[in-house]
Design an enzyme around this catalytic site. Sequence first.
Site, PDB file in Angstrom:
ATOM      1  N   TRP A 102       0.828  -1.215   0.000  1.00  0.00           N
ATOM      2  CA  TRP A 102       0.000   0.000   0.000  1.00  0.00           C
ATOM      3  C   TRP A 102       0.859   1.260   0.000  1.00  0.00           C
ATOM      4  O   TRP A 102       0.568   2.221  -0.711  1.00  0.00           O
ATOM      5  CB  TRP A 102      -0.975   0.006   1.179  1.00  0.00           C
ATOM      6  CG  TRP A 102      -2.077  -0.993   1.020  1.00  0.00           C
ATOM      7  CD1 TRP A 102      -2.339  -2.059   1.826  1.00  0.00           C
ATOM      8  CD2 TRP A 102      -3.065  -1.041  -0.028  1.00  0.00           C
ATOM      9  NE1 TRP A 102      -3.419  -2.763   1.347  1.00  0.00           N
ATOM     10  CE2 TRP A 102      -3.886  -2.170   0.226  1.00  0.00           C
ATOM     11  CE3 TRP A 102      -3.341  -0.247  -1.138  1.00  0.00           C
ATOM     12  CZ2 TRP A 102      -4.963  -2.517  -0.608  1.00  0.00           C
ATOM     13  CZ3 TRP A 102      -4.407  -0.592  -1.969  1.00  0.00           C
ATOM     14  CH2 TRP A 102      -5.201  -1.715  -1.699  1.00  0.00           C
ATOM     15  N   ASP A 172      -1.214   6.794   6.414  1.00  0.00           N
ATOM     16  CA  ASP A 172      -2.289   5.886   6.012  1.00  0.00           C
ATOM     17  C   ASP A 172      -2.515   4.948   7.197  1.00  0.00           C
ATOM     18  O   ASP A 172      -1.691   4.091   7.496  1.00  0.00           O
ATOM     19  CB  ASP A 172      -1.857   5.098   4.764  1.00  0.00           C
ATOM     20  CG  ASP A 172      -2.924   4.106   4.312  1.00  0.00           C
ATOM     21  OD1 ASP A 172      -3.943   3.956   5.001  1.00  0.00           O
ATOM     22  OD2 ASP A 172      -2.715   3.479   3.249  1.00  0.00           O
ATOM     23  N   LYS A 196     -11.999  -1.456   7.375  1.00  0.00           N
ATOM     24  CA  LYS A 196     -11.250  -2.342   8.263  1.00  0.00           C
ATOM     25  C   LYS A 196     -11.684  -2.153   9.720  1.00  0.00           C
ATOM     26  O   LYS A 196     -12.174  -3.076  10.321  1.00  0.00           O
ATOM     27  CB  LYS A 196      -9.743  -2.118   8.134  1.00  0.00           C
ATOM     28  CG  LYS A 196      -9.127  -2.824   6.942  1.00  0.00           C
ATOM     29  CD  LYS A 196      -8.970  -1.967   5.732  1.00  0.00           C
ATOM     30  CE  LYS A 196      -8.473  -2.740   4.519  1.00  0.00           C
ATOM     31  NZ  LYS A 196      -7.682  -1.889   3.619  1.00  0.00           N
TER      32      LYS A 196
HETATM   33  C1  LIG Z   1      -7.152  -1.475   2.449  1.00  0.00           C
HETATM   34  C2  LIG Z   1      -6.044  -0.497   2.430  1.00  0.00           C
HETATM   35  C3  LIG Z   1      -5.926   0.483   1.436  1.00  0.00           C
HETATM   36  C4  LIG Z   1      -6.888   0.582   0.284  1.00  0.00           C
HETATM   37  O1  LIG Z   1      -8.071   1.127   0.713  1.00  0.00           O
HETATM   38  P1  LIG Z   1      -9.256   1.484  -0.281  1.00  0.00           P
HETATM   39  O2  LIG Z   1     -10.235   2.098   0.650  1.00  0.00           O
HETATM   40  O3  LIG Z   1      -9.716   0.196  -0.892  1.00  0.00           O
HETATM   41  O4  LIG Z   1      -8.736   2.431  -1.296  1.00  0.00           O
HETATM   42  C5  LIG Z   1      -4.883   1.375   1.523  1.00  0.00           C
HETATM   43  N1  LIG Z   1      -4.009   1.328   2.532  1.00  0.00           N
HETATM   44  C6  LIG Z   1      -4.079   0.395   3.499  1.00  0.00           C
HETATM   45  C7  LIG Z   1      -3.072   0.379   4.601  1.00  0.00           C
HETATM   46  C8  LIG Z   1      -5.102  -0.549   3.479  1.00  0.00           C
HETATM   47  O5  LIG Z   1      -5.192  -1.473   4.445  1.00  0.00           O
END
Ligand SMILES: *Cc1c(COP(=O)(O)O)cnc(C)c1O
Length: 364
Positions: A102, A172, A196
């Site tokens: 990611w 993030d 999540k």
């Molecule tokens: C799931 C995830 C993403 C992607 O998220 P989306 O909402 O599908 O764009 C990005 N970064 C991390 C750390 C994730 O766990």
Amino acid sequence: MTTVYNFSAGPSALPKDVLKKAQEELVNYKNSGMSVMELSHRSGLFSEIMDDAEALIRELMEIPDNYKVLFLQGGASTQFAMAPMNLLTGSKKADYVITGSWSQKAYQEAQKYGDIRLIGDSEGEVLSHIPKITKDQVDPEADYVHITTNNTIEGTTFHDIPDTGDVPIVADMSSNILSRPMDVSQFGLIYAGAQKNIGPAGLTLVIVRDDLIGHAPDWVPTMLDYKIHAEKKSVYNTPPAFSIYMAKLVFEWLRDEVGGLYEMEKRNQQKAELLYQTIEQSALFKTTVEKEDRSWMNVPFVSVDDDKELEATFIKEAKEEGLETLKGHRSVGGMRASIYNAMPYEGVKKLAEFIEAFEKKHRG
Ligand SMILES: *Cc1c(COP(=O)(O)O)cnc(C)c1O
């Protein structure tokens, strides 16, 4: 029906109490005769949901007053572009730490908008650890430093947030937000896809410090300017209303049923310890991550002999026991148990017992 425990990395399990509450209120929300999904986003009833959701997350995360909370769309992936578009406004330089797939994507996307430098990555060791980032590695002129606090696919986490001096950290936090108390003042901007630890997909949470808002260049699309969403209190256009409502219920559950983030941290630590201990004692399986960097949210594990057939049998037999979605990400292979906030201790215990029983049965 046997109780199902869902170990999916996302969309992932929601607290059962939250789903029940949503079910109770689904058809007739607060005697309006309508569902939340049907309410005008400008109605009093919906404004109350937004206000409550914001107040709750401010309380849970102890968000300082000089930060805005935004309820946006587009997922964390949109933030890969939105953050650089809005924040690369000084030197147009930023430092990125790559610790997984990611953060790799975030790094690639940011290149479109400025001079992006890589400072430390976990490469070479199959991303099994978190690099140590020190202040002298950071370009003091950089507009920000980007990190991914928890690597959902690789199962690593920053247990300590690096000191970057005066350079703001953009984080993030998609897969570990709300999993334990975090000092929000250590960050300039936090973003997280909801699916999540917050609620259903469709909502993206952004927490951003006031001084980082309002510098976007003119070419930035209106919908991708933090300033617009901050001024319009996240209702510039139709927000993901039902997902925000669900998030509000999750925040209430965290505060009232769990007892806040300090208690959540204890539970998450207990769950993770049980699972890692079980895997460590196992003769068939091992973890893929170095001890000090292990995630409390995503636990990848593989066969010690790289026995793909054994892994497939494990996943199949686990499913028959109601232990769902344990297949690992294709880039790591093996298994991955995602044990976010909503996964109860009993679910992890059942998985641990299953690992032990499986071993008795299959040890050759
Ligand atoms: C799931 C995830 C993403 C992607 O998220 P989306 O909402 O599908 O764009 C990005 N970064 C991390 C750390 C994730 O766990």
